[in-house]
Design a protein around this motif. Structure first.
Motif, PDB file in Angstrom:
ATOM      1  N   GLY A  65      -0.965   1.785   2.208  1.00  0.00           N
ATOM      2  CA  GLY A  65      -1.865   2.166   3.305  1.00  0.00           C
ATOM      3  C   GLY A  65      -1.105   2.729   4.490  1.00  0.00           C
ATOM      4  O   GLY A  65      -1.488   3.748   5.075  1.00  0.00           O
ATOM      5  N   ASP A  71      -7.629   5.750   4.269  1.00  0.00           N
ATOM      6  CA  ASP A  71      -8.459   4.733   3.598  1.00  0.00           C
ATOM      7  C   ASP A  71      -7.988   4.550   2.141  1.00  0.00           C
ATOM      8  O   ASP A  71      -7.062   5.248   1.701  1.00  0.00           O
ATOM      9  CB  ASP A  71      -9.912   5.208   3.603  1.00  0.00           C
ATOM     10  N   ALA A  72      -8.662   3.663   1.388  1.00  0.00           N
ATOM     11  CA  ALA A  72      -8.180   3.346   0.036  1.00  0.00           C
ATOM     12  C   ALA A  72      -8.170   4.584  -0.865  1.00  0.00           C
ATOM     13  O   ALA A  72      -7.172   4.866  -1.547  1.00  0.00           O
ATOM     14  CB  ALA A  72      -9.055   2.250  -0.580  1.00  0.00           C
ATOM     15  N   THR A 242      -6.421  -0.488   3.541  1.00  0.00           N
ATOM     16  CA  THR A 242      -7.145  -0.019   4.731  1.00  0.00           C
ATOM     17  C   THR A 242      -6.561  -0.637   6.003  1.00  0.00           C
ATOM     18  O   THR A 242      -6.259   0.079   6.962  1.00  0.00           O
ATOM     19  CB  THR A 242      -8.645  -0.380   4.597  1.00  0.00           C
ATOM     20  N   TYR A 243      -6.382  -1.951   6.008  1.00  0.00           N
ATOM     21  CA  TYR A 243      -5.804  -2.584   7.205  1.00  0.00           C
ATOM     22  C   TYR A 243      -4.368  -2.087   7.428  1.00  0.00           C
ATOM     23  O   TYR A 243      -3.947  -1.871   8.556  1.00  0.00           O
ATOM     24  CB  TYR A 243      -5.835  -4.114   7.073  1.00  0.00           C
ATOM     25  N   SER A 245      -3.230   0.737   6.882  1.00  0.00           N
ATOM     26  CA  SER A 245      -3.230   2.100   7.424  1.00  0.00           C
ATOM     27  C   SER A 245      -3.367   2.093   8.944  1.00  0.00           C
ATOM     28  O   SER A 245      -3.130   3.108   9.589  1.00  0.00           O
ATOM     29  CB  SER A 245      -4.351   2.921   6.786  1.00  0.00           C
ATOM     30  N   GLU A 341     -15.267  -2.800   6.277  1.00  0.00           N
ATOM     31  CA  GLU A 341     -14.367  -1.761   6.787  1.00  0.00           C
ATOM     32  C   GLU A 341     -13.870  -0.832   5.667  1.00  0.00           C
ATOM     33  O   GLU A 341     -13.587   0.339   5.914  1.00  0.00           O
ATOM     34  CB  GLU A 341     -13.169  -2.428   7.514  1.00  0.00           C
ATOM     35  N   VAL A 342     -13.781  -1.339   4.433  1.00  0.00           N
ATOM     36  CA  VAL A 342     -13.216  -0.519   3.346  1.00  0.00           C
ATOM     37  C   VAL A 342     -14.078   0.735   3.070  1.00  0.00           C
ATOM     38  O   VAL A 342     -13.567   1.860   3.166  1.00  0.00           O
ATOM     39  CB  VAL A 342     -12.991  -1.371   2.076  1.00  0.00           C
ATOM     40  N   ALA A 345     -14.164   2.990   6.342  1.00  0.00           N
ATOM     41  CA  ALA A 345     -12.959   3.802   6.563  1.00  0.00           C
ATOM     42  C   ALA A 345     -12.979   5.024   5.648  1.00  0.00           C
ATOM     43  O   ALA A 345     -12.610   6.135   6.051  1.00  0.00           O
ATOM     44  CB  ALA A 345     -11.706   2.962   6.298  1.00  0.00           C
ATOM     45  N   TYR A 346     -13.434   4.819   4.406  1.00  0.00           N
ATOM     46  CA  TYR A 346     -13.495   5.937   3.458  1.00  0.00           C
ATOM     47  C   TYR A 346     -14.425   7.034   3.995  1.00  0.00           C
ATOM     48  O   TYR A 346     -14.064   8.215   4.037  1.00  0.00           O
ATOM     49  CB  TYR A 346     -13.981   5.406   2.103  1.00  0.00           C
ATOM     50  N   ASP A 349     -12.884   8.621   7.236  1.00  0.00           N
ATOM     51  CA  ASP A 349     -11.689   9.442   6.990  1.00  0.00           C
ATOM     52  C   ASP A 349     -11.991  10.664   6.127  1.00  0.00           C
ATOM     53  O   ASP A 349     -11.549  11.769   6.420  1.00  0.00           O
ATOM     54  CB  ASP A 349     -10.605   8.625   6.265  1.00  0.00           C
TER      55      ASP A 349
END
Ligand code: PFF
Length: 477
Positions: A65, A71-72, A242-243, A245, A341-342, A345-346, A349
Motif C-alpha cells: 500500500g 487503494d487495494a 489501504t491504511y 497507503s 474505507e476499503v 478508497a477504491y 482513487d
C-alpha cells in the motif's frame, strides 16, 4: 495522487490499524473458539500462526500500500499489472461481504448495550430465549422492554456511526476516532478483568485458559487458529494495503506491524482472561460443572455473559455489563470503519468520486447486503437452513466464505510479492524509515516466510478450509 489524505504520524497509523484488527473477532469469536478448542492449546497454536504467517503477511500488505500509494485495486494494478488488480478487487468484495454480516452482529451488541444499560435485560429469566427472539424478530418495535427492540434499527445506527466517521476522512475521522476509542477499550477491558479475577472460582477459569493440554491438539485446532488469526489481524483483503497507503515514508513498517500484532493479540488474550473466570464464576454460582455451560458459538457473549451480569445484581450487573457491551461496540466500530474505507478508497482513487457521497452510498448498499444475514437467524426459514450448505444459516455461510477469501487472499499476496512485484522491491520499501532493515534478521525471516512458508502453508490450509466448510472436517480425516 493529490489530496488522498494521510495519517498524522506513527501513533495515528498504529492506533487505526490496531483498531481495525481489534474487533468482534477478538472479543466475540476468540474466546469461544478457544473454549471449543481446548483453551490454552488453542492460544499456543494461534500465537504460532501470528508469528509465522500473519506478521509477514501484514508487513507485506502495508509495504504494498505504501509503495503504490493507492487503494487495494490500484496498488496491485500499479505494482503488478491489470491482472493482479483483480486480486485487489477480490479483496474489496471480501471486505463488503465481511462488513455486511459484521454490521449485523455489531448491531446486536449495540442493542444489548442499550438494553443492559437501561437495566431491562437483567430482569430476564430466560436469556437464551431472549436472544433467540431478539435476533429472530428484526422489526419488533413494540418497545416491550421500554426500548425499541429492533435489531434492524440497531444495525442501521451502527452503519450510520461508521459512515459519519469515514466521511470525515483519514485524520479527522478515522484517526481521531481511534485515538479515543482504542485507549478507552483497553481501560474497560482491564477494568473488567481485574473485577472478574476477584470473583469466586475465577482461578479455575484462568487455569483452563492458561495450562495447555497437548492431547487436545488436532488439525481442527490449527485450521481454526489460522482462520481466526487472519480475520483478527484484518489480513488478506486489502484493509492494511489501504491504511498503508496513507502512511508516511518516514515511518518504520516492520516495527509498526509488530506493535499492531501485539496490540491485537493482547486484546484477544485479555478477552479470554476476562471471559473464562466469568464462566467459571457462573458455574460456581449455579453449582454446576463449567463444561455444562455452553460456551461454544455466538451465544457465549449474548446468552452466557448477560446471565453472569444478572448474577452480579442489578447495579453492578448494569455497570459491568454495560461497560462490556460498550467495549464490544468500540471494538466493532474501529473495525467497521476500516472495512468501509476499503471500497471507499477504491471509488475515490479510481473513479474520482466525491468522498462523502461515496461513503453514504456504499454504507447503504452494504447495509442492504446485510439484510439476508439479518433475517437468516430464524425469521426466514429458507435462509436459516441452507440446503447446499449443510443446513447452516446464511450469516454463517457469508462469514465462512469471508474466512476463505482472507486466507486465499493472503496466499496470493505472498505469491504476488515473491513472484511478481519482487522481494527486493519490498525490501526497498521497508528500508524507508528503517535504516537497519537491509542487514537485519527480520529481512531474512520475511524472505523465507513470504517466498516459501506463507504460499505453501496458506495454500494448503485454504484448501483444507474449503473442504472443511463444504464437506465437514470430520469427513476429511
Ligand atoms: N479484525 C476484525 C476483527 O477481529 O473483528 C475483523 C476485520 C476487520 C476483518 C477489518 C478484516 C478487515 F479488513
Amino acid at each position: 495522487m493529490a489530496n488522498r489524505g494521510n495519517f498524522s504520524g506513527r501513533i495515528g497509523f498504529i492506533l487505526a490499524a490496531a483498531g481495525s484488527a481489534v474487533g468482534l473477532g477478538n472479543i466475540w469469536r476468540f474466546p469461544y473458539l478457544a473454549g471449543e478448542n481446548g483453551g490454552a492449546i488453542f492460544l499456543l497454536v494461534y500465537l504460532g500462526c501470528i508469528l509465522l504467517l500473519c506478521y509477514p503477511v501484514m508487513v507485506g500488505e502495508i509495504a504494498i500500500g505504501r509503495a503504490a500509494n493507492s487503494d487495494a485495486y490500484g496498488s496491485y494494478n500499479k505494482l503488478g499489472g491489470k491482472k493482479w488488480g483483480y486480486l485487489g478487487l477480490f479483496g474489496i468484495i471480501a471486505g463488503i461481504l465481511i462488513l455486511s454480516f459484521y454490521n449485523v452482529v455489531a448491531g446486536w451488541a449495540f442493542g444489548y448495550f442499550l438494553h443492559i444499560s437501561f437495566g431491562d435485560l437483567l430482569n430476564l429469566q430466560d436469556f437464551g430465549g431472549f436472544f433467540g427472539a431478539f435476533v429472530n424478530d428484526i422489526l419488533d418495535v413494540s418497545s416491550a422492554h421500554g426500548l425499541a427492540n429492533s435489531n434492524l434499527i440497531f444495525s442501521l445506527f451502527f452503519m450510520v456511526f461508521t459512515a459519519i466517521i469515514v466521511s470525515q476522512g483519514i485524520q479527522k475521522g478515522i484517526e481521531a476516532s481511534n485515538k479515543i476509542m482504542m485507549p478507552s477499550l483497553y481501560l474497560i477491558l482491564l477494568g473488567i478483568i481485574v473485577y472478574s479475577l476477584t470473583l469466586p472460582n475465577a482461578f479455575s477459569g484462568v487455569k483452563f485458559y492458561l495450562v495447555p493440554d497437548f492431547s487436545e491438539l488436532k488439525i481442527q485446532t490449527v485450521v481454526d487458529g489460522l482462520k481466526q488469526a487472519f480475520f483478527s489481524l484484518s489480513l488478506g483483503m486489502g484493509a492494511l494495503i489501504t491504511y498503508g497507503s496513507y502512511l508516511s515514508k518516514k515511518e518504520n513498517i516492520t516495527s509498526s506491524a509488530a506493535v499492531i500484532s501485539i496490540a491485537d493479540t493482547s486484546v484477544a488474550f485479555f478477552s479470554g482472561l476476562m471471559v473464562f473466570p466469568l464462566v467459571h464464576f457462573l458455574a460456581f454460582k449455579l453449582n454446576i460443572n463449567p463444561t455444562e455451560i455452553g460456551t461454544s458459538g455466538p451465544p457465549l457473549i449474548f446468552v452466557v455473559l448477560p446471565q453472569i451480569f444478572h448474577e452480579m445484581g442489578p447495579i453492578l450487573g448494569r455497570i459491568i455489563g454495560g461497560s462490556f457491551f460498550l467495549l464490544v461496540c468500540f471494538a466493532a466500530l474501529t473495525s467497521t470503519i476500516s472495512l468501509l474505507e476499503v471500497p471507499v478508497a477504491y471509488l475515490v482513487d479510481q473513479k474520482k468520486y466525491n468522498r462523502k457521497g461515496v461513503v453514504w452510498a456504499m454504507a447503504l448498499i452494504i447495509f442492504v447486503c446485510g439484510l439476508p444475514s439479518m433475517v437468516s437467524q430464524g425469521m426466514m426459514p429458507a435462509l436459516n437452513k441452507l440446503g447446499f450448505y449443510r443446513g447452516q444459516d446464511f450469516l454463517t455461510f457469508i462469514s465462512d466464505m469471508s474466512d476463505i477469501c482472507l486466507t486465499v487472499g493472503g496466499c496470493l499476496m505472498s505469491i504476488f510479492i515473491s513472484r511478481r512485484w519482487g522481494i527486493h522491491n519490498m525490501d526497498a520499501e521497508l528500508a524507508n524509515g528503517n535504516n537497519n532493515y537491509m542487514t537485519s534478521r527480520v529481512r531474512k525471516f520475511l524472505h523465507i516466510t513470504l517466498k516459501w512458508i506463507a504460499p505453501i502453508l496458506l495454500g494448503f490450509l485454504s484448501i483444507v478450509i474449503i473442504l472443511e466448510k463444504f464437506f465437514g472436517i470430520e469427513n476429511l480425516i
